[in-house]
Motif scaffolding. Sequence first.
Motif, PDB file in Angstrom:
ATOM      1  N   GLU A 293       0.764  -1.238   0.075  1.00  0.00           N
ATOM      2  CA  GLU A 293       0.048   0.153   0.024  1.00  0.00           C
ATOM      3  C   GLU A 293       0.988   1.330  -0.021  1.00  0.00           C
ATOM      4  O   GLU A 293       1.935   1.364   0.535  1.00  0.00           O
ATOM      5  N   GLY A 294       0.621   2.109  -0.917  1.00  0.00           N
ATOM      6  CA  GLY A 294       1.253   3.507  -1.015  1.00  0.00           C
ATOM      7  C   GLY A 294       2.452   3.609  -1.783  1.00  0.00           C
ATOM      8  O   GLY A 294       3.130   4.601  -1.983  1.00  0.00           O
ATOM      9  N   SER A 295       2.631   2.268  -2.394  1.00  0.00           N
ATOM     10  CA  SER A 295       4.006   2.087  -3.199  1.00  0.00           C
ATOM     11  C   SER A 295       3.400   1.776  -4.692  1.00  0.00           C
ATOM     12  O   SER A 295       2.881   1.143  -4.782  1.00  0.00           O
ATOM     13  N   GLY A 296       4.358   2.286  -5.603  1.00  0.00           N
ATOM     14  CA  GLY A 296       3.953   2.021  -6.907  1.00  0.00           C
ATOM     15  C   GLY A 296       5.070   2.070  -8.065  1.00  0.00           C
ATOM     16  O   GLY A 296       6.282   1.703  -7.582  1.00  0.00           O
ATOM     17  N   LEU A 297       4.800   2.849  -9.066  1.00  0.00           N
ATOM     18  CA  LEU A 297       5.985   2.882 -10.070  1.00  0.00           C
ATOM     19  C   LEU A 297       6.675   4.113  -9.963  1.00  0.00           C
ATOM     20  O   LEU A 297       6.174   5.381  -9.299  1.00  0.00           O
ATOM     21  N   LEU A 298       8.112   4.182 -10.224  1.00  0.00           N
ATOM     22  CA  LEU A 298       8.847   5.523  -9.975  1.00  0.00           C
ATOM     23  C   LEU A 298       9.640   5.347 -11.495  1.00  0.00           C
ATOM     24  O   LEU A 298      10.191   4.362 -11.960  1.00  0.00           O
ATOM     25  N   TRP A 299       9.941   6.655 -11.750  1.00  0.00           N
ATOM     26  CA  TRP A 299      10.660   7.026 -13.162  1.00  0.00           C
ATOM     27  C   TRP A 299      12.093   7.209 -12.448  1.00  0.00           C
ATOM     28  O   TRP A 299      12.206   8.331 -11.741  1.00  0.00           O
ATOM     29  N   ALA A 300      13.135   6.600 -12.884  1.00  0.00           N
ATOM     30  CA  ALA A 300      14.386   6.807 -12.505  1.00  0.00           C
ATOM     31  C   ALA A 300      14.912   8.066 -13.399  1.00  0.00           C
ATOM     32  O   ALA A 300      15.839   8.984 -12.800  1.00  0.00           O
ATOM     33  N   ASP A 301      14.489   8.029 -14.601  1.00  0.00           N
ATOM     34  CA  ASP A 301      14.934   9.026 -15.488  1.00  0.00           C
ATOM     35  C   ASP A 301      14.002   8.878 -16.510  1.00  0.00           C
ATOM     36  O   ASP A 301      13.021   8.106 -16.302  1.00  0.00           O
ATOM     37  N   ASN A 302      13.928   9.516 -17.710  1.00  0.00           N
ATOM     38  CA  ASN A 302      12.966   9.573 -18.826  1.00  0.00           C
ATOM     39  C   ASN A 302      12.859   8.086 -19.408  1.00  0.00           C
ATOM     40  O   ASN A 302      12.051   7.921 -20.478  1.00  0.00           O
ATOM     41  N   THR A 303      13.950   7.298 -19.243  1.00  0.00           N
ATOM     42  CA  THR A 303      13.923   5.839 -20.114  1.00  0.00           C
ATOM     43  C   THR A 303      13.934   4.783 -19.303  1.00  0.00           C
ATOM     44  O   THR A 303      14.105   3.555 -19.729  1.00  0.00           O
ATOM     45  N   ARG A 348      17.148  11.563  -8.007  1.00  0.00           N
ATOM     46  CA  ARG A 348      16.855  10.413  -8.624  1.00  0.00           C
ATOM     47  C   ARG A 348      18.107   9.378  -9.024  1.00  0.00           C
ATOM     48  O   ARG A 348      17.878   8.520  -9.872  1.00  0.00           O
ATOM     49  N   LYS A 349      19.047   9.533  -8.142  1.00  0.00           N
ATOM     50  CA  LYS A 349      20.299   8.678  -8.174  1.00  0.00           C
ATOM     51  C   LYS A 349      20.166   7.644  -7.266  1.00  0.00           C
ATOM     52  O   LYS A 349      20.896   6.561  -7.390  1.00  0.00           O
ATOM     53  N   ALA A 350      19.299   7.476  -6.480  1.00  0.00           N
ATOM     54  CA  ALA A 350      19.438   6.468  -5.332  1.00  0.00           C
ATOM     55  C   ALA A 350      17.969   6.163  -4.948  1.00  0.00           C
ATOM     56  O   ALA A 350      17.138   7.085  -4.956  1.00  0.00           O
ATOM     57  N   LEU A 351      17.896   4.950  -4.561  1.00  0.00           N
ATOM     58  CA  LEU A 351      16.389   4.335  -4.030  1.00  0.00           C
ATOM     59  C   LEU A 351      16.634   4.031  -2.374  1.00  0.00           C
ATOM     60  O   LEU A 351      17.572   3.525  -1.888  1.00  0.00           O
ATOM     61  N   PHE A 352      15.786   4.714  -1.909  1.00  0.00           N
ATOM     62  CA  PHE A 352      15.393   4.338  -0.435  1.00  0.00           C
ATOM     63  C   PHE A 352      14.370   3.335  -0.024  1.00  0.00           C
ATOM     64  O   PHE A 352      13.401   3.617  -0.723  1.00  0.00           O
ATOM     65  N   TYR A 353      14.592   2.505   0.829  1.00  0.00           N
ATOM     66  CA  TYR A 353      13.430   1.532   0.793  1.00  0.00           C
ATOM     67  C   TYR A 353      13.480   0.907   2.249  1.00  0.00           C
ATOM     68  O   TYR A 353      14.441   0.979   2.823  1.00  0.00           O
ATOM     69  N   THR A 354      12.553   0.245   2.749  1.00  0.00           N
ATOM     70  CA  THR A 354      12.624  -0.540   4.109  1.00  0.00           C
ATOM     71  C   THR A 354      12.520  -1.883   3.590  1.00  0.00           C
ATOM     72  O   THR A 354      11.553  -2.326   2.881  1.00  0.00           O
ATOM     73  N   SER A 355      13.152  -2.642   4.379  1.00  0.00           N
ATOM     74  CA  SER A 355      13.161  -4.186   3.907  1.00  0.00           C
ATOM     75  C   SER A 355      13.582  -5.068   5.036  1.00  0.00           C
ATOM     76  O   SER A 355      14.162  -4.538   6.160  1.00  0.00           O
ATOM     77  N   ASN A 356      13.280  -6.472   5.149  1.00  0.00           N
ATOM     78  CA  ASN A 356      13.607  -7.303   6.129  1.00  0.00           C
ATOM     79  C   ASN A 356      14.586  -8.134   5.737  1.00  0.00           C
ATOM     80  O   ASN A 356      14.724  -9.236   6.203  1.00  0.00           O
ATOM     81  N   ALA A 357      15.673  -7.440   4.957  1.00  0.00           N
ATOM     82  CA  ALA A 357      16.946  -8.316   4.611  1.00  0.00           C
ATOM     83  C   ALA A 357      17.660  -8.551   5.536  1.00  0.00           C
ATOM     84  O   ALA A 357      18.054  -7.934   6.734  1.00  0.00           O
ATOM     85  N   GLY A 358      18.215 -10.030   5.545  1.00  0.00           N
ATOM     86  CA  GLY A 358      19.138 -10.642   6.720  1.00  0.00           C
ATOM     87  C   GLY A 358      18.319 -11.146   7.686  1.00  0.00           C
ATOM     88  O   GLY A 358      18.757 -12.046   8.602  1.00  0.00           O
ATOM     89  N   ASN A 359      17.198 -10.568   8.085  1.00  0.00           N
ATOM     90  CA  ASN A 359      16.295 -11.258   9.020  1.00  0.00           C
ATOM     91  C   ASN A 359      15.017 -11.142   8.812  1.00  0.00           C
ATOM     92  O   ASN A 359      14.419  -9.835   8.955  1.00  0.00           O
ATOM     93  N   VAL A 360      14.196 -12.065   8.500  1.00  0.00           N
ATOM     94  CA  VAL A 360      12.721 -11.775   7.718  1.00  0.00           C
ATOM     95  C   VAL A 360      11.653 -11.145   8.890  1.00  0.00           C
ATOM     96  O   VAL A 360      10.468 -10.512   8.611  1.00  0.00           O
ATOM     97  N   ASP A 361      12.229 -11.187  10.261  1.00  0.00           N
ATOM     98  CA  ASP A 361      11.168 -10.709  11.291  1.00  0.00           C
ATOM     99  C   ASP A 361      11.849  -9.202  11.996  1.00  0.00           C
ATOM    100  O   ASP A 361      11.592  -8.790  12.801  1.00  0.00           O
TER     101      ASP A 361
END
Length: 692
Positions: A293-303, A348-361
């Motif tokens: 919810e609240g996340s969708g498509l993003l354009w990094a640049d025009n291509t 538009r050069k970096a992506l910030f994100y939240t993730s359960n990388a390394g430990n799914v909990d």
Amino acid sequence: MKHLLGSAFLLAAITAPAYAQTSSGTLDAAGATQQLKTLLALPFANDLVGASKVQRFAWIEKRNGVRNILVSDAGAAPKQITHYTQDDGTDIWGLALSPDGSTVAYVEGGDPEYPDDPSPNPDLKPVETRQLVHVISASGKDTIVGEGCNPTFSSDGKMIAYSRKGTLYLGAVGKEIKPVLTQRGSIISLQWSPDKTRLLFTLDRDTHSIIGFWSVKESKVSFLDPALAQDMQPEFSPDGHAVAFVRTHTPVTYHKNKDARFWSLQIYNLDTGKNRTVWTPSAGRGAKFWSTEGSGLLWADNTHVLFPWEGSGWLRVCSVAIDGGQNVPTCLTPDQAEVSSYRLSADRKALFYTSNAGNVDKWHAWQVGLDGAHATRLSNSADMETDLAVAGNDVAVIAANANQPAHVVVLAKGQSPKIPVDPQLPSSVHLVTPQDVQFKSADGIKVHGQLFRPAGTQSDKHPALVFVHGGPHRQMLAAFNSMGYYSNAYAMNQTLAEQGYVVLSVNYRSGTGYGEAFRNAPEIGRAGASEYRDVLAGATYLKTLSDVDPHRIGIWGGSWGGYLTALALARNSDVFRSGADFHGVHDMTRTDKMGLSPSENKAAHDLEWQSSPVANIAHWHAPVLLVHGDDDYNVEFSQSTLLARMLSEQGVNYEEHSFPNERHAFLRMQDWLTAYQWTNAFLARTLKDSQP
């Protein structure tokens, strides 16, 4: 540096009374009520947004049941810009900031899940409530501009648009806002073009949804390659010459065709009026579209377009070129982990994100360069970081831990994290630290959960409870939850532990956080209720603990958790001694589905019935508490009235309560407190103090 919004909360923490305890050191009924009241009253942050051109964040804070909007510059002490004072269930949502952060828009009243339906009135006001769009100017003046939702500012902040059902409203900020377009259906999203000449919208017509744009100069509506699908998540390219969107089709049958593919990525060229499919996933994993919810498509640049995809079996953010080549996606976030929220940096050069990388909990905030650079953590905090926003060059997250509910943390590059509002427990409240645990279901599925153990010796035999969340696409964690409904449930589980219960919160199959195969496990829900095996396995796990009385195990939950509570009591009253069922589904049967033959529909209905709690009503003898708001748009109120009638026929002991005019997720804090008080008293009588 940490800040509190004034001294009122700090004073409340200092002066909170000591809680009444029993001779065994656990909370008695009065102490449990006082602790719940304290925990539910803590400040809770949600709907975090950022201004695109300056380091200004805004969010909605609920404190003692009252919702208000706070604004903070670069993590400094926030300013409260609304002045609501009552726990009357009036929701505040749809928060939007102008690019320079000087103007704020929001929605007062209504229901964000059902914005086209009548506005709720849980406080029983004598007059009809309304869903109102507000605009707060730089001077602080709060003006109601009309009824509707989806307030959206233009790129220069001088224009604002919003919608009401199928009508689009448009005007200059500070001037009269007028309707410019009315269409059949419901406008569910709005976005301005970078040059402010067009408004992009999604029009939901139930059987399908189409994407269109309103030309501000020409006063003309156009649709982007309308089809027979659910077109969604439209996004302008940075130069405004193209629109990316997702085209999806919903499967008709329960069967999985190995060649089936249900979505594609589309690019519409606004200069030529031509649409093309730039990428379609392979059959198999990721062939059905899924996003948070609240996340969708993003354009990094025009291509290049970024999009969510489960091609590896885990929800990741991937990038694809739209230049007409082979268009092989590159995934930017790690495998064997999921994302919950993601945004691009201002450049538009970096992506910030939240993730359960390394430990799914465990969920944390990360940063990765779009050039493929190694991902790095945004903070070293052990807190759960599940949502984020970007304001100028700053990033802010919604964080929570075992002792603090959801709050905003601003992460400015090269600076220490800043906490605008730092919720602290009063010294009289002592919470346990939940343990992450794992156990296996009877069919071998690994199940994750959190164990709340009462403080003190583990040699005593305690009553125990299985807690089952709703959704079912949810994941509980060993911390306050970032969703208000489950933040409240966490407070309740903590209070149950303080009353002497061992509580196991079960993340059963069909939940999120553990990959696509777990979320879409075979035979879940109406197709066989296979997730109940995990619930039953939770009770079996509790019986292995030396501090649990195996003859005093109960269950509680709401929504889908209410369904599973009822299913547990109907199928296994020999295991679950009693339960509390909040607004659960009890008869899972549906009407015939188009596209299925009569025999296929009959087979589906038979399976739906067998998956229903009422199908096993003859085996139900454990007592149950039923609680439901009678203005529920998520689960029909008749689901609970039906169960009460059938339990009466069976002679089963039950306690029933309803909240007139309340919604599915109770809007008033007082109603949550009352429901939890009923639950405490019921469980004390039927489980804690009962004899085998």
